[in-house]
Design an enzyme around this catalytic site. Structure first.
Site, mmCIF file in Angstrom:
data_model
loop_
_atom_site.group_PDB
_atom_site.id
_atom_site.type_symbol
_atom_site.label_atom_id
_atom_site.label_comp_id
_atom_site.label_asym_id
_atom_site.label_seq_id
_atom_site.Cartn_x
_atom_site.Cartn_y
_atom_site.Cartn_z
ATOM 1 N N CYS A 230 0.708 -1.292 -0.073
ATOM 2 C CA CYS A 230 0.080 -0.174 0.071
ATOM 3 C C CYS A 230 0.980 1.242 -0.092
ATOM 4 O O CYS A 230 1.470 1.737 -1.153
ATOM 5 C CB CYS A 230 -0.911 -0.010 1.182
ATOM 6 S SG CYS A 230 -2.475 0.943 0.672
ATOM 7 N N HIS B 66 -3.712 -5.081 1.654
ATOM 8 C CA HIS B 66 -3.361 -5.346 2.859
ATOM 9 C C HIS B 66 -3.810 -6.752 3.094
ATOM 10 O O HIS B 66 -4.696 -7.331 2.354
ATOM 11 C CB HIS B 66 -3.992 -4.622 4.018
ATOM 12 C CG HIS B 66 -3.458 -3.169 3.920
ATOM 13 N ND1 HIS B 66 -2.280 -2.842 4.583
ATOM 14 C CD2 HIS B 66 -4.065 -1.990 3.665
ATOM 15 C CE1 HIS B 66 -2.039 -1.357 4.119
ATOM 16 N NE2 HIS B 66 -3.223 -1.144 3.952
#
Ligand SMILES: NC(=O)CC[C@H](N)C(=O)O
Length: 512
Positions: A338, A430
Protein backbone atom coordinates in the site's frame (compact mmCIF):
# COMPACT_ATOMS: atom_id res chain seq x y z
CA UNK A 1 -32.24 -7.66 30.72
CA UNK A 2 -29.73 -4.85 30.24
CA UNK A 3 -27.66 -6.94 27.80
CA UNK A 4 -24.56 -4.78 27.70
CA UNK A 5 -21.38 -4.01 29.59
CA UNK A 6 -18.57 -1.47 29.24
CA UNK A 7 -14.97 -2.56 29.75
CA UNK A 8 -12.92 0.48 30.78
CA UNK A 9 -9.24 0.61 31.75
CA UNK A 10 -7.14 2.53 34.26
CA UNK A 11 -4.70 3.31 31.41
CA UNK A 12 -4.27 2.72 27.71
CA UNK A 13 -2.84 -0.75 27.15
CA UNK A 14 -4.28 -2.13 30.41
CA UNK A 15 -5.84 -4.89 28.35
CA UNK A 16 -9.35 -3.64 27.55
CA UNK A 17 -9.25 -5.11 24.05
CA UNK A 18 -8.11 -8.47 25.35
CA UNK A 19 -10.73 -8.61 28.11
CA UNK A 20 -13.45 -7.50 25.67
CA UNK A 21 -12.40 -10.18 23.18
CA UNK A 22 -12.19 -12.80 25.94
CA UNK A 23 -15.70 -11.98 27.17
CA UNK A 24 -16.98 -12.14 23.57
CA UNK A 25 -15.45 -15.59 23.05
CA UNK A 26 -16.67 -16.87 26.43
CA UNK A 27 -20.24 -15.76 25.66
CA UNK A 28 -20.11 -17.07 22.07
CA UNK A 29 -19.14 -20.47 23.47
CA UNK A 30 -22.24 -20.40 25.66
CA UNK A 31 -24.32 -19.93 22.52
CA UNK A 32 -24.97 -16.25 23.27
CA UNK A 33 -25.22 -13.96 20.22
CA UNK A 34 -22.73 -11.30 21.21
CA UNK A 35 -21.30 -8.23 19.45
CA UNK A 36 -18.31 -6.03 20.35
CA UNK A 37 -18.56 -2.24 20.30
CA UNK A 38 -16.19 0.68 20.70
CA UNK A 39 -17.73 4.11 20.23
CA UNK A 40 -14.46 5.75 19.29
CA UNK A 41 -11.15 4.17 18.43
CA UNK A 42 -7.91 5.99 17.62
CA UNK A 43 -5.77 3.69 15.55
CA UNK A 44 -3.90 3.25 12.31
CA UNK A 45 -4.72 -0.44 12.28
CA UNK A 46 -8.02 -0.78 10.54
CA UNK A 47 -10.07 -3.35 8.71
CA UNK A 48 -12.61 -3.30 5.88
CA UNK A 49 -15.97 -4.97 6.52
CA UNK A 50 -17.71 -7.13 3.91
CA UNK A 51 -19.82 -4.13 2.89
CA UNK A 52 -16.80 -1.85 2.50
CA UNK A 53 -16.75 0.06 5.80
CA UNK A 54 -13.50 0.88 7.61
CA UNK A 55 -13.42 0.03 11.32
CA UNK A 56 -10.74 -0.45 13.96
CA UNK A 57 -8.83 -3.69 13.69
CA UNK A 58 -9.54 -4.46 17.36
CA UNK A 59 -13.30 -4.54 16.79
CA UNK A 60 -12.86 -6.82 13.78
CA UNK A 61 -10.79 -9.17 15.95
CA UNK A 62 -13.40 -9.02 18.72
CA UNK A 63 -16.17 -9.78 16.21
CA UNK A 64 -14.18 -12.84 15.24
CA UNK A 65 -13.92 -13.74 18.92
CA UNK A 66 -17.72 -13.40 19.05
CA UNK A 67 -17.97 -15.46 15.82
CA UNK A 68 -20.00 -12.77 14.08
CA UNK A 69 -19.39 -10.69 10.96
CA UNK A 70 -17.67 -7.35 11.70
CA UNK A 71 -19.77 -4.32 10.76
CA UNK A 72 -19.55 -0.51 10.80
CA UNK A 73 -21.86 -0.15 13.82
CA UNK A 74 -19.30 -1.97 15.99
CA UNK A 75 -16.92 1.01 15.73
CA UNK A 76 -18.85 4.07 14.59
CA UNK A 77 -15.97 6.54 15.04
CA UNK A 78 -12.40 5.77 13.98
CA UNK A 79 -9.75 8.46 14.28
CA UNK A 80 -6.66 8.05 12.13
CA UNK A 81 -3.86 10.42 13.14
CA UNK A 82 -1.86 11.84 10.22
CA UNK A 83 1.40 13.68 9.67
CA UNK A 84 0.38 17.15 10.78
CA UNK A 85 -1.25 16.62 14.17
CA UNK A 86 -4.61 16.31 12.45
CA UNK A 87 -6.71 13.19 12.27
CA UNK A 88 -9.00 11.74 9.66
CA UNK A 89 -12.42 11.12 11.19
CA UNK A 90 -14.01 7.94 9.86
CA UNK A 91 -17.72 7.87 10.69
CA UNK A 92 -19.66 4.66 10.12
CA UNK A 93 -16.88 3.35 7.93
CA UNK A 94 -16.30 6.38 5.68
CA UNK A 95 -13.97 9.37 6.09
CA UNK A 96 -15.95 12.55 6.77
CA UNK A 97 -13.38 15.12 7.88
CA UNK A 98 -9.77 16.00 8.74
CA UNK A 99 -9.67 17.69 12.13
CA UNK A 100 -7.33 18.99 14.82
CA UNK A 101 -7.94 18.07 18.47
CA UNK A 102 -9.95 21.21 19.23
CA UNK A 103 -12.28 20.98 16.21
CA UNK A 104 -12.77 17.33 17.07
CA UNK A 105 -13.98 18.29 20.51
CA UNK A 106 -16.63 20.48 18.90
CA UNK A 107 -17.97 17.54 16.93
CA UNK A 108 -18.25 15.18 19.85
CA UNK A 109 -21.86 15.79 20.88
CA UNK A 110 -22.98 14.84 17.35
CA UNK A 111 -20.67 11.83 17.32
CA UNK A 112 -22.06 10.67 20.68
CA UNK A 113 -25.54 10.69 19.16
CA UNK A 114 -24.37 8.52 16.28
CA UNK A 115 -22.53 6.17 18.61
CA UNK A 116 -25.63 5.79 20.80
CA UNK A 117 -27.76 4.99 17.76
CA UNK A 118 -25.28 2.29 16.69
CA UNK A 119 -25.15 0.81 20.18
CA UNK A 120 -28.95 0.77 20.47
CA UNK A 121 -29.14 -0.92 17.09
CA UNK A 122 -26.63 -3.60 18.11
CA UNK A 123 -28.48 -4.17 21.39
CA UNK A 124 -31.67 -4.79 19.44
CA UNK A 125 -29.99 -7.28 17.12
CA UNK A 126 -27.74 -9.16 19.57
CA UNK A 127 -28.31 -10.84 22.91
CA UNK A 128 -25.34 -9.04 24.47
CA UNK A 129 -23.05 -6.15 23.46
CA UNK A 130 -19.61 -5.92 25.07
CA UNK A 131 -18.36 -2.34 24.80
CA UNK A 132 -14.76 -1.29 25.10
CA UNK A 133 -13.84 2.11 26.53
CA UNK A 134 -10.91 4.23 25.36
CA UNK A 135 -7.93 5.37 27.43
CA UNK A 136 -9.00 5.99 31.04
CA UNK A 137 -12.53 6.96 32.19
CA UNK A 138 -11.02 9.40 34.71
CA UNK A 139 -9.57 11.93 32.26
CA UNK A 140 -11.13 14.80 34.20
CA UNK A 141 -10.27 17.38 31.54
CA UNK A 142 -12.17 15.46 28.86
CA UNK A 143 -15.17 14.11 30.76
CA UNK A 144 -17.65 16.75 29.60
CA UNK A 145 -17.32 15.66 25.97
CA UNK A 146 -16.56 11.98 26.52
CA UNK A 147 -18.23 9.61 24.11
CA UNK A 148 -16.34 6.37 24.74
CA UNK A 149 -16.23 5.85 28.52
CA UNK A 150 -18.53 7.26 31.23
CA UNK A 151 -20.21 9.59 28.71
CA UNK A 152 -21.36 6.48 26.89
CA UNK A 153 -22.06 4.44 30.02
CA UNK A 154 -24.33 7.09 31.54
CA UNK A 155 -26.15 7.83 28.28
CA UNK A 156 -26.71 4.14 27.49
CA UNK A 157 -27.15 2.82 31.07
CA UNK A 158 -24.15 0.48 30.95
CA UNK A 159 -22.58 -1.23 33.95
CA UNK A 160 -18.80 -0.76 33.86
CA UNK A 161 -15.87 -2.95 34.80
CA UNK A 162 -12.40 -1.40 35.03
CA UNK A 163 -9.28 -3.27 33.95
CA UNK A 164 -5.92 -2.43 35.57
CA UNK A 165 -2.46 -3.58 34.53
CA UNK A 166 -0.71 -5.04 37.56
CA UNK A 167 2.52 -5.63 35.64
CA UNK A 168 3.16 -1.87 35.57
CA UNK A 169 2.68 -1.66 39.32
CA UNK A 170 0.43 0.75 41.18
CA UNK A 171 -2.70 -1.09 40.19
CA UNK A 172 -4.56 -0.55 43.49
CA UNK A 173 -3.84 3.17 43.48
CA UNK A 174 -4.85 3.38 39.83
CA UNK A 175 -8.17 1.66 40.50
CA UNK A 176 -8.95 3.56 43.68
CA UNK A 177 -7.95 6.86 42.06
CA UNK A 178 -9.96 6.15 38.92
CA UNK A 179 -13.11 5.66 40.96
CA UNK A 180 -12.47 8.58 43.31
CA UNK A 181 -12.14 11.01 40.39
CA UNK A 182 -15.53 10.14 38.94
CA UNK A 183 -18.71 12.02 39.81
CA UNK A 184 -21.27 10.27 42.00
CA UNK A 185 -23.41 9.62 38.94
CA UNK A 186 -20.51 8.01 37.07
CA UNK A 187 -19.41 6.00 40.11
CA UNK A 188 -22.83 4.36 40.22
CA UNK A 189 -21.98 2.56 37.00
CA UNK A 190 -18.64 1.11 38.10
CA UNK A 191 -19.39 -2.36 39.40
CA UNK A 192 -16.10 -4.25 39.55
CA UNK A 193 -12.44 -4.64 38.73
CA UNK A 194 -10.27 -6.82 36.54
CA UNK A 195 -6.62 -7.24 37.47
CA UNK A 196 -4.75 -7.99 34.25
CA UNK A 197 -1.26 -9.28 33.37
CA UNK A 198 -0.69 -10.91 36.73
CA UNK A 199 2.39 -13.12 37.11
CA UNK A 200 2.94 -13.35 40.83
CA UNK A 201 1.69 -15.68 43.54
CA UNK A 202 -2.10 -15.50 43.93
CA UNK A 203 -1.78 -16.07 47.71
CA UNK A 204 0.23 -12.87 48.05
CA UNK A 205 -2.22 -10.91 45.94
CA UNK A 206 -5.40 -12.10 47.69
CA UNK A 207 -5.31 -9.71 50.71
CA UNK A 208 -4.84 -6.77 48.32
CA UNK A 209 -7.93 -7.77 46.37
CA UNK A 210 -9.94 -7.96 49.57
CA UNK A 211 -8.68 -4.55 50.70
CA UNK A 212 -9.61 -3.07 47.33
CA UNK A 213 -13.12 -4.53 47.67
CA UNK A 214 -13.36 -3.12 51.17
CA UNK A 215 -12.05 0.31 50.14
CA UNK A 216 -14.20 0.72 47.06
CA UNK A 217 -17.22 -1.48 47.75
CA UNK A 218 -16.59 -3.17 44.39
CA UNK A 219 -15.29 -6.74 43.99
CA UNK A 220 -12.45 -7.95 41.78
CA UNK A 221 -14.26 -9.98 39.13
CA UNK A 222 -11.17 -11.53 37.66
CA UNK A 223 -7.40 -11.80 38.01
CA UNK A 224 -6.06 -12.64 34.59
CA UNK A 225 -2.57 -14.06 34.23
CA UNK A 226 -0.03 -12.56 31.84
CA UNK A 227 -0.12 -14.56 28.63
CA UNK A 228 3.41 -14.63 27.26
CA UNK A 229 3.73 -14.36 23.50
CA UNK A 230 0.11 -13.37 23.13
CA UNK A 231 -0.19 -11.69 19.81
CA UNK A 232 -3.27 -9.76 19.00
CA UNK A 233 -3.83 -7.75 15.90
CA UNK A 234 -5.52 -5.22 18.08
CA UNK A 235 -2.41 -3.82 19.64
CA UNK A 236 -0.95 -0.51 18.56
CA UNK A 237 2.21 -1.06 20.53
CA UNK A 238 4.46 -1.95 17.57
CA UNK A 239 6.11 -4.54 19.74
CA UNK A 240 7.09 -7.31 17.38
CA UNK A 241 8.42 -9.41 20.24
CA UNK A 242 4.81 -10.03 21.30
CA UNK A 243 3.91 -11.32 17.88
CA UNK A 244 5.34 -14.75 18.34
CA UNK A 245 6.84 -16.73 21.14
CA UNK A 246 10.16 -17.80 19.68
CA UNK A 247 11.28 -19.89 22.61
CA UNK A 248 8.35 -22.29 22.52
CA UNK A 249 7.58 -21.98 18.82
CA UNK A 250 8.98 -24.36 16.22
CA UNK A 251 12.36 -23.61 14.61
CA UNK A 252 13.25 -23.32 10.94
CA UNK A 253 12.85 -26.29 8.60
CA UNK A 254 15.88 -25.71 6.41
CA UNK A 255 19.44 -24.83 7.41
CA UNK A 256 18.85 -21.07 7.35
CA UNK A 257 16.47 -18.58 8.88
CA UNK A 258 15.01 -15.77 6.76
CA UNK A 259 15.58 -12.23 7.97
CA UNK A 260 12.86 -9.70 7.23
CA UNK A 261 13.51 -6.02 7.92
CA UNK A 262 10.40 -3.83 8.07
CA UNK A 263 10.96 -0.12 7.63
CA UNK A 264 9.36 1.51 10.62
CA UNK A 265 7.63 4.56 9.18
CA UNK A 266 6.53 7.16 11.72
CA UNK A 267 2.92 6.88 10.44
CA UNK A 268 2.99 3.15 9.83
CA UNK A 269 -0.46 1.69 9.26
CA UNK A 270 -1.78 -1.86 9.28
CA UNK A 271 1.48 -3.33 10.49
CA UNK A 272 -0.67 -6.36 11.26
CA UNK A 273 0.37 -7.38 7.73
CA UNK A 274 3.61 -8.56 9.29
CA UNK A 275 2.02 -10.83 11.88
CA UNK A 276 1.59 -13.57 9.29
CA UNK A 277 5.28 -13.39 8.35
CA UNK A 278 6.34 -13.52 11.99
CA UNK A 279 4.19 -16.62 12.53
CA UNK A 280 6.30 -18.60 10.07
CA UNK A 281 8.86 -20.81 11.80
CA UNK A 282 12.33 -19.57 10.91
CA UNK A 283 11.25 -16.12 9.72
CA UNK A 284 12.74 -13.38 11.89
CA UNK A 285 10.91 -10.09 11.52
CA UNK A 286 12.42 -6.91 12.90
CA UNK A 287 12.03 -3.17 12.53
CA UNK A 288 14.55 -1.05 10.65
CA UNK A 289 15.17 2.70 10.64
CA UNK A 290 18.79 2.86 9.38
CA UNK A 291 20.50 1.71 6.19
CA UNK A 292 22.83 -0.59 8.17
CA UNK A 293 19.79 -2.49 9.43
CA UNK A 294 18.81 -3.37 5.88
CA UNK A 295 22.24 -4.75 4.98
CA UNK A 296 21.81 -8.38 6.08
CA UNK A 297 18.06 -8.58 5.46
CA UNK A 298 16.81 -11.20 3.03
CA UNK A 299 13.59 -9.26 2.50
CA UNK A 300 12.91 -5.59 3.10
CA UNK A 301 9.26 -4.65 3.57
CA UNK A 302 7.97 -1.12 3.06
CA UNK A 303 4.64 -1.37 4.91
CA UNK A 304 1.51 0.76 4.71
CA UNK A 305 1.47 4.31 6.04
CA UNK A 306 -1.15 6.97 6.77
CA UNK A 307 1.17 9.60 5.31
CA UNK A 308 2.91 8.36 2.16
CA UNK A 309 4.67 11.56 1.09
CA UNK A 310 5.71 12.59 4.61
CA UNK A 311 7.04 9.11 5.39
CA UNK A 312 8.86 8.98 2.05
CA UNK A 313 10.61 12.21 3.06
CA UNK A 314 11.45 10.59 6.40
CA UNK A 315 12.84 7.52 4.57
CA UNK A 316 15.10 9.84 2.56
CA UNK A 317 16.24 11.76 5.64
CA UNK A 318 17.16 8.45 7.26
CA UNK A 319 19.43 7.67 4.32
CA UNK A 320 17.43 4.60 3.33
CA UNK A 321 16.95 5.51 -0.35
CA UNK A 322 20.45 4.57 -1.61
CA UNK A 323 20.34 1.34 0.43
CA UNK A 324 17.02 0.36 -1.17
CA UNK A 325 18.27 1.22 -4.66
CA UNK A 326 21.46 -0.80 -4.14
CA UNK A 327 19.38 -3.77 -2.97
CA UNK A 328 17.15 -3.64 -6.01
CA UNK A 329 20.20 -3.36 -8.30
CA UNK A 330 21.74 -6.41 -6.60
CA UNK A 331 18.53 -8.41 -7.18
CA UNK A 332 17.63 -8.61 -3.49
CA UNK A 333 13.95 -8.67 -2.52
CA UNK A 334 11.89 -5.61 -1.58
CA UNK A 335 8.15 -5.79 -0.98
CA UNK A 336 5.98 -2.67 -0.79
CA UNK A 337 2.49 -2.79 0.69
CA UNK A 338 0.00 0.00 0.00
CA UNK A 339 1.77 3.21 1.12
CA UNK A 340 5.10 1.37 0.78
CA UNK A 341 4.10 0.25 -2.74
CA UNK A 342 3.20 3.85 -3.57
CA UNK A 343 6.72 4.99 -2.58
CA UNK A 344 8.31 2.56 -5.07
CA UNK A 345 6.70 4.52 -7.94
CA UNK A 346 8.34 6.97 -10.36
CA UNK A 347 6.07 9.80 -9.26
CA UNK A 348 3.43 10.62 -6.66
CA UNK A 349 0.89 13.36 -7.25
CA UNK A 350 -0.81 14.22 -4.00
CA UNK A 351 -3.18 17.14 -3.50
CA UNK A 352 -5.17 15.18 -0.92
CA UNK A 353 -3.15 13.58 1.87
CA UNK A 354 0.02 15.73 2.06
CA UNK A 355 -1.11 18.36 -0.47
CA UNK A 356 2.53 18.35 -1.61
CA UNK A 357 1.69 18.26 -5.33
CA UNK A 358 4.05 16.27 -7.54
CA UNK A 359 6.79 14.39 -5.71
CA UNK A 360 9.43 12.01 -7.09
CA UNK A 361 9.14 8.42 -5.87
CA UNK A 362 11.93 5.86 -5.43
CA UNK A 363 11.52 4.88 -9.09
CA UNK A 364 11.99 1.17 -8.47
CA UNK A 365 8.74 0.25 -10.26
CA UNK A 366 7.30 1.61 -13.54
CA UNK A 367 4.31 3.09 -11.76
CA UNK A 368 2.78 6.50 -11.00
CA UNK A 369 0.50 7.36 -8.11
CA UNK A 370 -2.29 9.88 -8.00
CA UNK A 371 -4.16 10.62 -4.79
CA UNK A 372 -7.94 10.88 -5.07
CA UNK A 373 -10.34 12.61 -2.66
CA UNK A 374 -12.40 9.44 -2.45
CA UNK A 375 -11.02 6.68 -0.21
CA UNK A 376 -10.88 3.24 -1.80
CA UNK A 377 -12.22 0.61 0.62
CA UNK A 378 -12.50 -2.88 -0.78
CA UNK A 379 -12.13 -6.60 -0.11
CA UNK A 380 -10.61 -7.94 -3.35
CA UNK A 381 -9.79 -11.54 -4.26
CA UNK A 382 -7.29 -12.73 -6.85
CA UNK A 383 -4.44 -15.13 -7.32
CA UNK A 384 -0.67 -15.17 -7.47
CA UNK A 385 1.76 -18.10 -7.80
CA UNK A 386 -1.38 -20.12 -8.60
CA UNK A 387 -2.60 -19.50 -5.04
CA UNK A 388 -5.74 -17.71 -3.94
CA UNK A 389 -5.13 -14.26 -2.43
CA UNK A 390 -7.72 -12.41 -0.37
CA UNK A 391 -6.89 -8.91 0.73
CA UNK A 392 -8.36 -5.59 1.71
CA UNK A 393 -7.72 -2.08 0.42
CA UNK A 394 -7.66 1.19 2.36
CA UNK A 395 -6.17 4.07 0.39
CA UNK A 396 -6.60 7.40 -1.35
CA UNK A 397 -3.60 6.96 -3.64
CA UNK A 398 -4.26 5.07 -6.89
CA UNK A 399 -1.34 3.40 -8.65
CA UNK A 400 -1.20 3.19 -12.44
CA UNK A 401 1.16 0.60 -13.84
CA UNK A 402 3.09 0.92 -17.10
CA UNK A 403 5.17 -2.20 -17.51
CA UNK A 404 6.68 -4.84 -15.25
CA UNK A 405 4.62 -7.92 -14.47
CA UNK A 406 1.32 -7.90 -12.59
CA UNK A 407 1.67 -9.29 -9.08
CA UNK A 408 -1.88 -10.42 -8.37
CA UNK A 409 -4.15 -11.56 -11.22
CA UNK A 410 -7.76 -12.53 -11.75
CA UNK A 411 -8.93 -16.04 -12.74
CA UNK A 412 -8.02 -15.42 -16.38
CA UNK A 413 -4.48 -14.32 -15.58
CA UNK A 414 -5.27 -10.63 -16.19
CA UNK A 415 -3.41 -8.29 -13.83
CA UNK A 416 -5.59 -7.16 -10.93
CA UNK A 417 -3.19 -5.41 -8.63
CA UNK A 418 0.43 -4.67 -7.98
CA UNK A 419 3.55 -4.75 -10.06
CA UNK A 420 6.80 -6.58 -10.11
CA UNK A 421 10.17 -5.89 -11.68
CA UNK A 422 13.01 -8.26 -10.86
CA UNK A 423 13.25 -8.58 -7.10
CA UNK A 424 10.95 -5.65 -6.34
CA UNK A 425 7.25 -6.30 -5.73
CA UNK A 426 4.41 -4.10 -4.62
CA UNK A 427 0.73 -4.48 -3.88
CA UNK A 428 -2.05 -2.20 -2.71
CA UNK A 429 -3.63 -5.07 -0.83
CA UNK A 430 -3.27 -5.45 2.89
CA UNK A 431 -3.72 -8.90 4.35
CA UNK A 432 -2.26 -10.71 1.31
CA UNK A 433 0.38 -12.35 3.50
CA UNK A 434 -2.33 -13.93 5.65
CA UNK A 435 -3.04 -16.30 2.73
CA UNK A 436 -0.98 -19.36 3.63
CA UNK A 437 -0.27 -20.75 0.14
CA UNK A 438 0.64 -17.36 -1.28
CA UNK A 439 2.86 -16.49 1.68
CA UNK A 440 4.77 -19.76 1.41
CA UNK A 441 5.39 -19.30 -2.33
CA UNK A 442 6.55 -15.74 -1.79
CA UNK A 443 8.90 -16.80 0.99
CA UNK A 444 10.33 -19.59 -1.20
CA UNK A 445 11.06 -17.04 -3.88
CA UNK A 446 12.61 -14.63 -1.39
CA UNK A 447 14.82 -17.45 -0.06
CA UNK A 448 15.96 -18.29 -3.57
CA UNK A 449 16.72 -14.68 -4.50
CA UNK A 450 18.53 -14.12 -1.21
CA UNK A 451 20.44 -17.39 -1.50
CA UNK A 452 19.13 -18.85 1.77
CA UNK A 453 18.47 -22.51 2.51
CA UNK A 454 15.18 -21.57 4.12
CA UNK A 455 12.14 -23.82 3.74
CA UNK A 456 8.70 -22.61 4.84
CA UNK A 457 6.78 -25.04 7.02
CA UNK A 458 4.10 -26.71 4.90
CA UNK A 459 1.37 -26.43 7.51
CA UNK A 460 1.45 -22.97 9.09
CA UNK A 461 -2.14 -21.76 9.14
CA UNK A 462 -2.47 -18.12 10.00
CA UNK A 463 -6.24 -18.41 10.47
CA UNK A 464 -5.77 -21.34 12.85
CA UNK A 465 -3.12 -19.43 14.84
CA UNK A 466 -5.48 -16.47 15.18
CA UNK A 467 -8.36 -18.71 16.19
CA UNK A 468 -6.21 -20.47 18.79
CA UNK A 469 -5.37 -17.12 20.33
CA UNK A 470 -8.99 -16.07 20.52
CA UNK A 471 -9.66 -19.36 22.26
CA UNK A 472 -6.93 -18.64 24.77
CA UNK A 473 -8.66 -15.34 25.53
CA UNK A 474 -11.96 -17.15 26.04
CA UNK A 475 -10.17 -19.59 28.38
CA UNK A 476 -8.68 -16.66 30.26
CA UNK A 477 -12.14 -15.37 31.15
CA UNK A 478 -13.63 -18.82 31.80
CA UNK A 479 -10.80 -19.90 34.06
CA UNK A 480 -9.85 -16.68 35.83
CA UNK A 481 -12.96 -14.54 36.09
CA UNK A 482 -16.08 -14.85 38.21
CA UNK A 483 -18.30 -15.57 35.22
CA UNK A 484 -21.45 -15.87 37.33
CA UNK A 485 -20.93 -12.36 38.69
CA UNK A 486 -20.11 -11.10 35.19
CA UNK A 487 -23.27 -12.63 33.81
CA UNK A 488 -25.37 -11.11 36.61
CA UNK A 489 -23.91 -7.72 35.79
CA UNK A 490 -24.68 -8.09 32.09
CA UNK A 491 -28.23 -9.17 32.89
CA UNK A 492 -28.88 -6.82 35.76
CA UNK A 493 -27.37 -3.65 34.31
CA UNK A 494 -26.29 -0.64 36.35
CA UNK A 495 -26.40 -1.46 40.09
CA UNK A 496 -29.41 0.10 41.82
CA UNK A 497 -28.89 3.52 43.41
CA UNK A 498 -27.48 3.30 46.91
CA UNK A 499 -26.08 -0.23 46.57
CA UNK A 500 -22.50 0.89 45.91
CA UNK A 501 -20.68 3.45 48.06
CA UNK A 502 -19.53 6.82 46.77
CA UNK A 503 -15.80 7.38 47.03
CA UNK A 504 -14.78 11.02 47.69
CA UNK A 505 -13.80 13.50 46.40
CA UNK A 506 -15.57 12.73 43.09
CA UNK A 507 -14.95 14.62 39.86
CA UNK A 508 -13.71 18.18 40.29
CA UNK A 509 -16.67 20.51 39.81
CA UNK A 510 -19.31 17.82 40.15
CA UNK A 511 -21.71 18.33 43.05
CA UNK A 512 -21.09 14.91 44.52
N1 LIG B 1 -3.10 1.83 3.68
C1 LIG B 1 -2.12 2.59 3.25
O1 LIG B 1 -0.94 2.25 3.32
C2 LIG B 1 -2.56 3.93 2.73
C3 LIG B 1 -1.56 4.59 1.83
C4 LIG B 1 -1.82 6.08 1.64
N2 LIG B 1 -1.71 6.80 2.87
C5 LIG B 1 -3.17 6.29 1.00
O2 LIG B 1 -4.12 6.66 1.63
O3 LIG B 1 -3.30 6.12 -0.17
Amino acid sequence: MSNALLVAGTTSDAGKSVVTAGICRWLARQGVRVAPFKAQNMSLNSFVTADGAEIGRAQAMQAQAARVEPEAAMNPVLLKPGADGRSQVVLLGRPVAEVGALDYRERKPVLLERALECLADLRRRYDVVVCEGAGSPAEINLRDRDIANMGLATAAALPVVVVGDIDRGGVFAAMYGTLALLSAEDQRHVAGWFVNKFRGDARLLAPGLEMLHELTGRPVLGTLPMLPGLWLDAEDSLDLSTVVDRVDGPGPLGADVLRVAVVRFPRLSNFTDLDALAQEPGVLVRWATRPEELADADLVVLPGTRATVADLAWLRERGLEPALKARAAAGLPILGVCGGYQMLARSIEDEVESKAGLVGGLGLLPTDVRFGAEKVLARPVGEAYGQRVEGYEIHHGVVSVEGGEPFISDDDGQGLDGCRVGSVWGTTWHGALENDGFRRELLCEVAELAGRAFVPAPDTSFAAAREARLDRLGDLIEEHADTDALWKLIEGGVPAAGTLPFLPPGAPGSDA
